[in-house]
Design a protein around this motif. Structure first.
Motif, PDB file in Angstrom:
ATOM      1  N   LEU A 153       0.855  -1.189   0.000  1.00 40.73           N
ATOM      2  CA  LEU A 153       0.000   0.000   0.000  1.00 40.73           C
ATOM      3  C   LEU A 153       0.886   1.231   0.000  1.00 40.73           C
ATOM      4  N   ALA A 154       0.586   2.170  -0.890  1.00 37.77           N
ATOM      5  CA  ALA A 154       1.374   3.402  -0.985  1.00 37.77           C
ATOM      6  C   ALA A 154       0.445   4.586  -1.163  1.00 37.77           C
ATOM      7  N   VAL A 155       0.941   5.754  -0.775  1.00 41.66           N
ATOM      8  CA  VAL A 155       0.235   7.009  -1.006  1.00 41.66           C
ATOM      9  C   VAL A 155       1.139   7.888  -1.838  1.00 41.66           C
ATOM     10  N   SER A 156       0.574   8.468  -2.900  1.00 34.84           N
ATOM     11  CA  SER A 156       1.344   9.379  -3.754  1.00 34.84           C
ATOM     12  C   SER A 156       0.773  10.785  -3.646  1.00 34.84           C
ATOM     13  N   ALA A 157       1.674  11.750  -3.513  1.00 35.05           N
ATOM     14  CA  ALA A 157       1.306  13.161  -3.516  1.00 35.05           C
ATOM     15  C   ALA A 157       1.776  13.776  -4.827  1.00 35.05           C
ATOM     16  N   PHE A 158       0.962  14.670  -5.381  1.00 35.15           N
ATOM     17  CA  PHE A 158       1.265  15.302  -6.663  1.00 35.15           C
ATOM     18  C   PHE A 158       1.262  16.819  -6.530  1.00 35.15           C
ATOM     19  N   GLY A 159       2.115  17.471  -7.301  1.00 38.38           N
ATOM     20  CA  GLY A 159       2.188  18.928  -7.288  1.00 38.38           C
ATOM     21  C   GLY A 159       1.222  19.571  -8.259  1.00 38.38           C
TER      22      GLY A 159
END
Length: 202
Positions: A153-159
């Motif tokens: 499980l991963a969380v990705s943040a985007f600009g």
């Protein structure tokens, strides 16, 4: 004195630079972008990830996006998230995000990740629980859970409030590009191209 051609070329150059400078999310001139209605704290609250708590893990890779499309309060704020669920042996196929870089945080499990730069150099890594990895804006990248037993499980943040995702396999093989062009591009026989196309449609 400048000729008309020189002036025209200079103007085209200046407008090109201005377009490039504004290629990401535009700056807003207010604290936030809101609809023409009265809002309260609920407008700034997203509850769509509650399904993860006690939910059933998917059997194939699944990305739960939290972009401006799902969470309108993100409009103009240049941020968004995605929760990435990887059952054992699953992959997030090679893709790009045209507008932002991506910062991935691995919550549990292990992941094989990587991206390819414009010099065709592959940067790959095996992530362990608690690791982070950054995928630069617009570059082809992937994530793969090669563990045969445990999910990841991963969380990705985007600009960007709307990162956009362009799947390379789908964009190349499922968009009616003439098969002769694909044959020449990949140095492959048409039967091979059709087999890939059929596999993606399944």
């Amino acid at each position: 004195m400048f000729t008309k051609l020189e002036i025209t070329c200079a103007l085209v150059f200046v407008f090109s630079i201005l377009h490039i400078a504004n290629a990401g999310d535009p700056d807003i001139l207010t604290d936030f972008v809101a609809p023409n209605t009265t809002i309260d704290a609920n407008y700034f609250t997203f509850t769509g990830l509650r399904q993860l708590v006690g939910g059933v893990y998917p059997t194939t890779f699944e990305a739960i996006k939290v972009s401006v499309n799902e969470f309108p309060a993100l409009d103009g704020l240049s941020v968004s998230y995605a929760v990435l669920q990887f059952p054992s042996g699953s992959v997030n196929p090679v893709h790009i995000h045209p507008r932002p870089s991506e910062l991935l945080f691995l919550i549990f499990g292990t992941l094989q990740v990587g991206f390819v730069d414009t010099n065709h150099t592959l940067f790959k890594q095996t992530l362990q629980l608690g690791d982070m990895f950054v995928f630069p804006k617009g570059l082809v990248h992937f994530q793969y859970n090669n563990d045969t037993k445990e999910p990841a499980l991963a969380v990705s943040a985007f600009g960007s409030a709307n990162a956009g995702t362009q799947s390379i396999p789908t964009s190349v093989f499922n968009t009616s590009i003439f098969e002769g062009i694909l044959e020449a591009s990949f140095h492959a026989k048409r039967a091979t191209i059709r087999k890939i196309e059929d596999g993606l449609k399944a």
